[in-house]
Design an enzyme around this catalytic site. Structure first.
Site, PDB file in Angstrom:
ATOM      1  N   CYS A 129     -52.409  40.663  83.432  1.00  0.00           N
ATOM      2  CA  CYS A 129     -51.048  39.885  83.457  1.00  0.00           C
ATOM      3  C   CYS A 129     -50.860  38.902  84.626  1.00  0.00           C
ATOM      4  CB  CYS A 129     -49.753  40.982  83.301  1.00  0.00           C
ATOM      5  SG  CYS A 129     -48.241  40.313  83.759  1.00  0.00           S
ATOM      6  N   GLY A 130     -50.528  37.672  84.388  1.00  0.00           N
ATOM      7  CA  GLY A 130     -50.363  36.787  85.439  1.00  0.00           C
ATOM      8  C   GLY A 130     -48.951  37.011  86.318  1.00  0.00           C
ATOM      9  N   HIS A 131     -47.994  37.552  85.405  1.00  0.00           N
ATOM     10  CA  HIS A 131     -46.834  37.792  86.372  1.00  0.00           C
ATOM     11  C   HIS A 131     -47.105  39.008  87.168  1.00  0.00           C
ATOM     12  CE1 HIS A 131     -44.437  34.807  84.165  1.00  0.00           C
ATOM     13  NE2 HIS A 131     -44.836  35.511  83.056  1.00  0.00           N
ATOM     14  N   CYS A 132     -47.689  39.838  86.728  1.00  0.00           N
ATOM     15  CA  CYS A 132     -48.202  41.167  87.401  1.00  0.00           C
ATOM     16  C   CYS A 132     -49.003  40.552  88.974  1.00  0.00           C
ATOM     17  CB  CYS A 132     -49.004  42.128  86.777  1.00  0.00           C
ATOM     18  SG  CYS A 132     -48.037  42.834  85.244  1.00  0.00           S
TER      19      CYS A 132
END
Length: 505
Positions: free
Chosen positions: A52-55
């Site tokens: 996950c990019g946001h993670c």
């Protein structure tokens, strides 16, 4: 069996079970999760996915927050769970997207609603684990509190903390999680900040713009007024839209926003914004001035919502976030101070007309059994009292709409020779109607001949069901109510986006 269980209990079944850490963040799984949230009074848990990019963007800030809490001697712990590995834990705690953060207070979870910068995280969990406002004494303690509080710190100064004004401040502090609040009645502190002669004041210290803003007791008004003052002063005059600021922008008390669509790569922010800052100050009680960098891929959705392409940039729009969101478009894309001021003043004066999106009418819109509608030909076709008109409101990206398409084409074929029936569809993401607001896709409505009564179709999306619905004049399937499909759905949401959908703006 008994011996093995007993040994396992000795190793991991008590508060003495060691918990693995990575950069100060506890690493949890199904074996140690319960132990972690019961042996620590306060634990913020991030459910993440490795891809996950946001993670990935959150990870360094999360570690920084854990380090800061440790340096402050806080009992609050930060933890993380790989939700792709610990699927049972994720399901148990209702994880639907990544990252999902939950704060466990003595074992009971609440959803995390703060920002994703280290200071925001520290401020939020500290606020949730302690009193709404920290009691401060001594000028040095107040200054240290302000210096360590992050970008925004709120200080209440009252001679008597049992006064109505002080109680009002505490009540408002309880409703705002984004910033640390302090309160003091120390005479030296009151003198230092010029509050020794009044009944109280509130100061918002900030690391941007003018550095601080004050409101005296007699100007505080009710709770909503004080809360809106604090929230508005907690934002810069010119706010950059991103996943950190989105919640503060859309969740604040000011519901009218002037959005500037600009390109950082082309230097628009440096060239165009400085002359607009005085206007942002002048109109700050009416609108928020928000900048949106069109070079960011994450911003494509909001650009699509406003019908803005890269070729139109730089430009601006106003949005009003009420029950029905209204958008306003200027006559010119000129972002000079005079033009921006005129646009804003016309909005405040109520002389602007709502801007609705519409595609051009296709030349072959009526050549196929399923007619293609746009905003400009909708009323003419649909409100024909000589015909039943069935309309599908769809979105090009909607999975359920794609599944429906071949069935809907069959429906069109079935009724193509009926003079009193029209089967039609409209892309509701590119065409907006003043009289009809769509909240989920696909939405199917029958506009009945005779009186144009509108009947929603909520039964199964089958050829047989929709045929019966039309032939019965909308009577078939009455009383059936399907749950709305999520508007931003790809069968199952894997990554929770930070940008608002139409419903979330």
């Amino acid at each position: 069996m008994f011996i093995g269980t007993f040994v396992l209990f000795l190793i991991c079944g008590s508060v003495f079970c060691s918990l693995k850490e990575e950069e100060g963040v506890l690493v949890l799984d199904k074996n140690n999760f319960k132990n972690a949230i019961t042996s620590h009074d306060y634990v913020l848990v991030e459910f993440y996915a490795p891809w996950c990019g946001h993670c990935k963007a959150l990870a360094p800030e999360y570690a920084k927050a854990a380090s800061k809490l440790k340096d402050l001697g806080s009992p609050i712990k930060l933890a993380k769970v790989d939700a792709t590995e610990e699927t049972e834990l994720a399901e148990k705690h209702g994880v639907r997207g990544y990252p999902t953060l939950k704060f466990f207070k003595k074992g009971s979870p609440v959803d995390y609603s703060g920002g994703r910068q280290a200071d925001d995280i520290v401020s939020w969990v500290t606020k949730k684990s302690g009193p709404p406002a920290k009691s401060l004494s001594g000028v040095s303690e107040v200054k240290e509190f302000v210096e360590q509080g992050g970008n925004v710190v709120v200080l209440g100064l009252f001679k008597n903390q049992e006064s109505d004004a002080a109680k009002q401040f505490i009540s408002v502090a309880s409703s705002i999680d984004e910033s640390p609040f302090g309160i003091s009645s120390d005479p030296e502190v009151l003198k230092e900040y010029g509050s020794e002669d009044g009944e109280g004041k509130v100061i918002v210290f900030k690391s941007f713009d003018d550095g601080k803003a004050e409101i005296e007791h007699d100007k505080m008004g009710d709770n909503d007024n004080l809360r809106n003052f604090i929230l508005s002063e907690s934002l810069p005059l010119l706010i950059e839209f991103n996943h950190e600021s989105a919640q503060k922008i859309f969740g604040g008390g000011i519901k009218s926003h002037l959005l500037f669509f600009l390109s950082k790569k082309q230097g628009h922010l440096d060239q165009l914004l400085p002359p607009l800052k005085p206007l942002a100050r002048q109109f700050k009680s009416n609108l928020l001035f928000v900048t949106i960098d069109v070079d960011e891929p994450d911003h494509n959705r909001i650009m699509e919502y406003f019908g803005i392409s890269a070729t139109l940039v730089p430009t601006m729009r106003i949005i009003r976030l009420e029950e029905d969101m209204l958008k306003y478009k200027p006559d010119s894309d000129d972002l000079s101070a005079d033009n921006v001021k005129g646009f804003v003043q016309s909005y405040i004066d109520g002389t602007l007309k709502e801007h609705l999106l519409s595609q051009p009418v296709p030349e072959d819109w009526d050549k196929q059994p399923v007619k293609v509608l746009v905003a400009t030909n909708f009323d003419e076709v649909v409100f024909d009292k000589e015909k039943h008109v069935l309309v599908e409101f769809y979105a090009p990206w909607c999975g359920h709409c794609k599944q429906l398409a071949p069935i809907y084409d069959q429906l069109g074929e079935a009724f193509k020779d009926r003079d009193d029936v029209v089967i039609a569809k409209i892309d509701a993401t590119a065409n907006e109607l003043e009289h009809t607001k769509i909240s989920s896709f696909p939405t199917i409505k029958l506009y009945k001949k005779g009186d144009n009564e509108v009947v929603d179709y909520n039964a199964d999306r089958t050829l047989e069901g929709m045929t019966k619905f039309i032939e019965s004049g909308g009577e078939y399937g009455k009383g059936v109510k399907e749950e709305d499909e999520p508007k931003e759905e790809e069968e199952e949401e894997e990554e929770k986006g930070d940008l608002p959908t139409k419903d979330e703006l």
